[in-house]
Scaffold this active site. Structure first.
Site, mmCIF file in Angstrom:
data_model
loop_
_atom_site.group_PDB
_atom_site.id
_atom_site.type_symbol
_atom_site.label_atom_id
_atom_site.label_comp_id
_atom_site.label_asym_id
_atom_site.label_seq_id
_atom_site.Cartn_x
_atom_site.Cartn_y
_atom_site.Cartn_z
ATOM 1 N N GLU A 190 0.839 -1.211 0.000
ATOM 2 C CA GLU A 190 0.000 0.000 0.000
ATOM 3 C C GLU A 190 0.869 1.254 0.000
ATOM 4 O O GLU A 190 0.565 2.231 -0.669
ATOM 5 C CB GLU A 190 -0.917 -0.008 1.230
ATOM 6 C CG GLU A 190 -1.926 1.120 1.213
ATOM 7 C CD GLU A 190 -2.797 1.186 2.453
ATOM 8 O OE1 GLU A 190 -4.010 1.262 2.303
ATOM 9 O OE2 GLU A 190 -2.259 1.184 3.583
ATOM 10 N N SER B 53 -0.261 7.436 9.123
ATOM 11 C CA SER B 53 0.005 8.881 9.190
ATOM 12 C C SER B 53 1.510 9.176 9.109
ATOM 13 O O SER B 53 2.345 8.296 9.335
ATOM 14 C CB SER B 53 -0.558 9.456 10.496
ATOM 15 O OG SER B 53 0.206 8.978 11.579
ATOM 16 N N GLU C 151 3.322 10.765 11.142
ATOM 17 C CA GLU C 151 3.981 10.525 12.437
ATOM 18 C C GLU C 151 4.355 9.041 12.558
ATOM 19 O O GLU C 151 5.452 8.698 13.015
ATOM 20 C CB GLU C 151 3.060 10.919 13.608
ATOM 21 C CG GLU C 151 2.851 12.409 13.789
ATOM 22 C CD GLU C 151 1.822 12.998 12.817
ATOM 23 O OE1 GLU C 151 1.202 12.236 12.037
ATOM 24 O OE2 GLU C 151 1.638 14.224 12.834
HETATM 25 C C1 LIG Z 1 -9.449 9.636 3.320
HETATM 26 C C2 LIG Z 1 -9.157 8.409 4.140
HETATM 27 C C3 LIG Z 1 -9.327 7.157 3.577
HETATM 28 C C4 LIG Z 1 -9.063 6.016 4.318
HETATM 29 N N1 LIG Z 1 -9.281 4.796 3.751
HETATM 30 C C5 LIG Z 1 -9.085 3.668 4.485
HETATM 31 C C6 LIG Z 1 -9.381 2.375 3.950
HETATM 32 O O1 LIG Z 1 -9.806 2.242 2.815
HETATM 33 N N2 LIG Z 1 -9.177 1.292 4.716
HETATM 34 C C7 LIG Z 1 -8.706 1.389 5.981
HETATM 35 O O2 LIG Z 1 -8.526 0.369 6.632
HETATM 36 N N3 LIG Z 1 -8.441 2.594 6.535
HETATM 37 C C8 LIG Z 1 -8.619 3.728 5.814
HETATM 38 N N4 LIG Z 1 -8.358 4.964 6.374
HETATM 39 C C9 LIG Z 1 -7.923 4.994 7.769
HETATM 40 C C10 LIG Z 1 -6.471 5.367 7.917
HETATM 41 O O3 LIG Z 1 -5.619 4.296 7.588
HETATM 42 C C11 LIG Z 1 -6.281 5.843 9.368
HETATM 43 O O4 LIG Z 1 -7.091 6.988 9.556
HETATM 44 C C12 LIG Z 1 -4.828 6.192 9.645
HETATM 45 O O5 LIG Z 1 -4.019 5.035 9.618
HETATM 46 C C13 LIG Z 1 -4.652 6.882 11.003
HETATM 47 O O6 LIG Z 1 -5.197 6.097 12.001
HETATM 48 P P1 LIG Z 1 -6.320 6.664 12.963
HETATM 49 O O7 LIG Z 1 -7.377 7.363 12.167
HETATM 50 O O8 LIG Z 1 -6.728 5.532 13.859
HETATM 51 O O9 LIG Z 1 -5.584 7.770 13.802
HETATM 52 P P2 LIG Z 1 -4.809 7.591 15.194
HETATM 53 O O10 LIG Z 1 -3.922 6.375 15.135
HETATM 54 O O11 LIG Z 1 -5.858 7.690 16.252
HETATM 55 O O12 LIG Z 1 -3.932 8.866 15.149
HETATM 56 C C14 LIG Z 1 -4.354 10.142 15.619
HETATM 57 C C15 LIG Z 1 -3.140 11.043 15.635
HETATM 58 O O13 LIG Z 1 -2.156 10.527 16.518
HETATM 59 C C16 LIG Z 1 -0.928 10.305 15.840
HETATM 60 N N5 LIG Z 1 -0.319 9.051 16.324
HETATM 61 C C17 LIG Z 1 -0.925 7.844 16.429
HETATM 62 N N6 LIG Z 1 -0.052 6.914 16.875
HETATM 63 C C18 LIG Z 1 1.137 7.549 17.033
HETATM 64 C C19 LIG Z 1 2.428 7.129 17.463
HETATM 65 N N7 LIG Z 1 2.665 5.877 17.834
HETATM 66 N N8 LIG Z 1 3.408 8.069 17.493
HETATM 67 C C20 LIG Z 1 3.185 9.354 17.130
HETATM 68 N N9 LIG Z 1 1.980 9.807 16.719
HETATM 69 C C21 LIG Z 1 0.963 8.921 16.674
HETATM 70 C C22 LIG Z 1 -1.299 10.185 14.372
HETATM 71 O O14 LIG Z 1 -0.219 10.548 13.543
HETATM 72 C C23 LIG Z 1 -2.436 11.178 14.281
HETATM 73 O O15 LIG Z 1 -1.947 12.501 14.140
HETATM 74 C C24 LIG Z 1 -8.599 6.126 5.647
HETATM 75 C C25 LIG Z 1 -8.417 7.391 6.219
HETATM 76 C C26 LIG Z 1 -8.692 8.526 5.477
HETATM 77 C C27 LIG Z 1 -8.503 9.874 6.134
#
Ligand SMILES: Cc1cc2nc3c(=O)[nH]c(=O)nc-3n(C[C@H](O)[C@H](O)[C@H](O)COP(=O)(O)OP(=O)(O)OC[C@H]3O[C@@H](n4cnc5c(N)ncnc54)[C@H](O)[C@@H]3O)c2cc1C
Length: 235
Positions: free
Chosen positions: A93, A218, A220
């Protein structure tokens, strides 16, 4: 029996299957108790709720699983071995989402906009534009090198995170500059006619670029991977 909820699934409305990483053993180390399922979207108990993005399109959805039963044949690989497949999928990916085209295409649109507005002769704009061109070309070189690794049948290492990280951040820098270059039209619904005969609504690529540093892991998280795996910094 599957119960749970998954948000942000791109094109879930159109999909006929969804892959799921499900917890199948709570007694072992976290990564060892996950299995990989490929589930038909028309299974009883699955509900899809579309979500509108900032541009007004329903490109992703929230999916709910209530007592969903699947046949044993839905399991991909062995029970509790899903994390190995998930890691391989994430690598694939990242090279997909790290394609330099993501930044290169808007860069070409930015150039067309800049020509229309006579900005390419303006030294400050020109310096910023040229820096972006050079950085995108660096990523093209890295992309070609990583594709060569795949072409030889080898697995990608953690360095693929450099690509995902840099390309998505460049994508945002290009669209930031595009919005600035569009001046008073930047944040509006205006569709600008360009000198090359095409047209551009600068706010569209700007919106499109915002979630790129979130999906697929992300920025980060990519930096953490690089710090740990490549730079050997403490966790
Ligand atoms: C437009 C869009 C399409 C998407 N499509 C898909 C899809 O098709 N299938 C799918 O499975 N997912 C999909 N996603 C989900 C995407 O993979 C997640 O949103 C992404 O991996 C971030 O995870 P989270 O939303 O749980 O954020 P979190 O993990 O809750 O993160 C929140 C914040 O904390 C930071 N953070 C988290 N952990 C750490 C760490 N260990 N160290 C430092 N900073 C950290 C992150 O950088 C972020 O700023 C999509 C997201 C978007 C926005």
């Amino acid at each position: 029996m599957i119960n749970g909820q998954k948000i942000w699934t791109t094109m879930a409305q159109q999909a006929n299957r969804i892959f799921l990483l499900v917890r199948t053993d709570k007694s072992v180390k976290k990564q060892n108790g996950i299995s990989f399922l490929l589930v038909p979207m028309d299974s009883p108990g699955i509900t899809v709720r579309p979500i509108d993005n900032i541009g007004g399109y329903s490109e992703f959805a929230e999916v709910f699983f209530d007592n969903v039963r699947v046949p044993r044949t839905a399991m991909v690989g062995e029970v509790n071995q899903g994390w190995t497949m998930a890691k391989a999928l994430l690598g694939a990916e990242r090279i997909l989402l790290g394609s330099p085209k993501l930044a290169k295409f808007p860069l070409q649109r930015l150039e067309a906009l800049a020509r229309t507005f006579g900005l390419l002769d303006e030294p400050v704009f020109r310096a910023r534009f040229v820096r972006l061109v050079m950085e995108v070309e660096d990523m093209v070189a890295l992309y070609v090198r990583l594709l060569e690794v795949l072409r030889r049948g080898n697995a990608l290492g953690e360095e693929v995170s450099v690509l995902k990280l840099a390309v998505t951040e460049l994508f945002q820098q290009v669209t930031d500059l595009m919005l600035e270059a569009a001046g008073e039209y930047g944040g509006t619904d205006a569709v600008l006619p360009l000198a090359d005969g095409s047209s551009l609504k600068p706010v569209n690529p700007y919106y499109l670029s915002r979630p790129a540093t979130i999906y697929g892991g992300s920025s980060e998280v990519q930096r953490n991977i690089l710090a740990k795996a490549l730079l050997k910094l403490p966790g």
